[in-house]
Design an enzyme around this catalytic site. Structure first.
Site, PDB file in Angstrom:
ATOM      1  N   LYS A 141      -9.686  -6.626   4.030  1.00 51.52           N
ATOM      2  CA  LYS A 141      -9.097  -5.731   5.036  1.00 51.52           C
ATOM      3  C   LYS A 141      -9.637  -6.080   6.429  1.00 51.52           C
ATOM      4  O   LYS A 141      -8.886  -6.131   7.403  1.00 51.52           O
ATOM      5  CB  LYS A 141      -9.378  -4.264   4.675  1.00 51.52           C
ATOM      6  CG  LYS A 141      -8.569  -3.791   3.468  1.00 51.52           C
ATOM      7  CD  LYS A 141      -9.024  -2.434   2.924  1.00 51.52           C
ATOM      8  CE  LYS A 141      -8.258  -2.113   1.631  1.00 51.52           C
ATOM      9  NZ  LYS A 141      -8.683  -0.853   0.995  1.00 51.52           N
ATOM     10  N   GLN A 144     -13.274   3.537   1.258  1.00 51.15           N
ATOM     11  CA  GLN A 144     -12.912   2.758   0.079  1.00 51.15           C
ATOM     12  C   GLN A 144     -13.279   3.517  -1.196  1.00 51.15           C
ATOM     13  O   GLN A 144     -14.390   4.041  -1.320  1.00 51.15           O
ATOM     14  CB  GLN A 144     -13.616   1.385   0.131  1.00 51.15           C
ATOM     15  CG  GLN A 144     -13.188   0.423  -0.964  1.00 51.15           C
ATOM     16  CD  GLN A 144     -11.722  -0.032  -0.847  1.00 51.15           C
ATOM     17  OE1 GLN A 144     -11.148  -0.055   0.242  1.00 51.15           O
ATOM     18  NE2 GLN A 144     -11.135  -0.389  -1.966  1.00 51.15           N
ATOM     19  N   ASP A 148      -4.646   5.343   4.870  1.00 53.58           N
ATOM     20  CA  ASP A 148      -4.428   5.123   3.432  1.00 53.58           C
ATOM     21  C   ASP A 148      -3.291   6.012   2.909  1.00 53.58           C
ATOM     22  O   ASP A 148      -2.761   5.766   1.823  1.00 53.58           O
ATOM     23  CB  ASP A 148      -5.697   5.494   2.642  1.00 53.58           C
ATOM     24  CG  ASP A 148      -6.515   4.278   2.228  1.00 53.58           C
ATOM     25  OD1 ASP A 148      -5.920   3.197   2.058  1.00 53.58           O
ATOM     26  OD2 ASP A 148      -7.740   4.428   2.062  1.00 53.58           O
TER      27      ASP A 148
HETATM   28  N1  GUN Z   1      -9.412   1.561  -3.954  1.00 55.31           N
HETATM   29  C1  GUN Z   1      -8.408   0.880  -4.563  1.00 55.31           C
HETATM   30  N2  GUN Z   1      -7.332   0.819  -3.765  1.00 55.31           N
HETATM   31  C2  GUN Z   1      -7.646   1.462  -2.623  1.00 55.31           C
HETATM   32  C3  GUN Z   1      -6.937   1.723  -1.423  1.00 55.31           C
HETATM   33  O1  GUN Z   1      -5.769   1.374  -1.239  1.00 55.31           O
HETATM   34  N3  GUN Z   1      -7.636   2.431  -0.477  1.00 55.31           N
HETATM   35  C4  GUN Z   1      -8.895   2.859  -0.673  1.00 55.31           C
HETATM   36  N4  GUN Z   1      -9.481   3.552   0.305  1.00 55.31           N
HETATM   37  N5  GUN Z   1      -9.577   2.633  -1.786  1.00 55.31           N
HETATM   38  C5  GUN Z   1      -8.953   1.946  -2.751  1.00 55.31           C
END
Ligand code: GUN
Length: 292
Positions: free
Chosen positions: A52, A96, A119
């Protein structure tokens, strides 16, 4: 069979975002800024967050990574969320997941300002998505809709079977595929761990979206000829022949299923890169909304 190349499409979209960001900056506007909170050292989460941050660079965004050890208290994490809510330079941020067991993920998600929740996990954004209002749509489902659009895959009136009912993928995916929209307008069936006759149902699917986290769950005899198969799975399966010690494995038995499909996504290089690009699109949207 034709391959849906998420890596290629995501590179195209990142280039489009980067051009838009440079135009914004040239007009004297602020560079979009995404922050990420990472708790602990889970291997998968480390990789996702690193990707990211890398994508932010490619899009011309500013990024900030905030790390905590996995013994951080829930209160301290909620304080960090509040700080990002109040930071005028941060357009959007993510925490996350998964979080350590002693922290309530739901409490943390609900503490995020919905206007910075890139998100799309906050109940406000989930509700806006479910009612077809503008907002932040969860990144993986949004990325899959983009793939259908970029490859001109006709979804209207088709039977879409979603495997999995997670808040992050299955549930929003089913909702979006049902809505009267481009890359939607399907008849949707959701299968989950309590569904007794999954193969019977998937054999009637024009589109299968597999988001169970169960490696190679979808076998060739579960898929009808000409189906579109989207594989969201990314399980790390041990593989001693690789330097990393594991192989990212999808929910679809690709080698045997692919010959039956009209379209299929590979793992890796299918849905994964699109998830990250959707987060970038949400961050750009957040920055533009804040500039209004
Ligand atoms: N863990 C797995 N996929 C994601 C996501 O798209 N966003 C976040 N914050 N955590 C995750």
């Amino acid at each position: 069979m034709q391959l849906i190349d998420g890596k290629k499409v995501s590179a195209e979209i990142k280039a489009e975002i980067a051009a838009e960001v440079e135009a914004m900056v040239a007009r004297g506007e602020k560079r979009p800024h995404l922050a990420a909170i990472l708790v602990g050292h889970d291997g998968g989460s480390e990789t996702y967050v690193a990707n990211k941050v890398k994508a932010c660079g490619e899009c011309g965004f500013k990024s900030t990574l905030i790390r905590f050890e996995d013994d951080i208290t829930e209160d301290a994490l909620l304080q960090a969320v509040d700080q990002l809510n109040d930071d005028p330079d941060v357009d959007g941020f993510i925490v996350q997941l998964p979080l350590p067991k002693h922290i309530s993920e739901q409490k943390v998600i609900e503490a995020i300002d919905p206007n910075k929740d890139v998100d799309g996990f906050h109940p406000t954004n989930v509700g806006r998505m479910a009612t077809g209002l503008e907002g932040f749509v969860s990144a993986t489902p949004a990325g899959i809709l983009d793939l259908f659009a970029r490859y001109n895959i006709d979804t209207k009136g088709k039977h879409c079977v979603v495997l999995g009912r997670s808040n992050i993928v299955g549930r929003p995916m089913a909702e979006l595929m049902m809505q009267k929209r481009t890359s939607g307008n399907c008849t949707v069936t959701v299968c989950h761990s309590a569904t007794p006759n999954i193969p019977e149902i998937t054999r009637t699917a024009d589109i299968i979206i597999a988001a169970l986290g169960s490696p190679k769950f979808v076998k060739a005899d579960m898929v009808k000829d000409g189906a579109v198969v989207i594989d969201v799975g990314t399980t790390r399966v041990p593989d001693a022949t690789r330097k990393s010690g594991f192989k990212l494995t999808g929910d679809v038995d690709f080698d045997n299923v692919a010959p039956k499909c009209s379209w299929i996504t590979p793992v890796p290089g299918g849905v994964g890169p699109m998830t990250i690009v959707s987060l970038m699109k949400n961050t750009l949207l957040a920055a533009k909304r804040r500039a209004r």
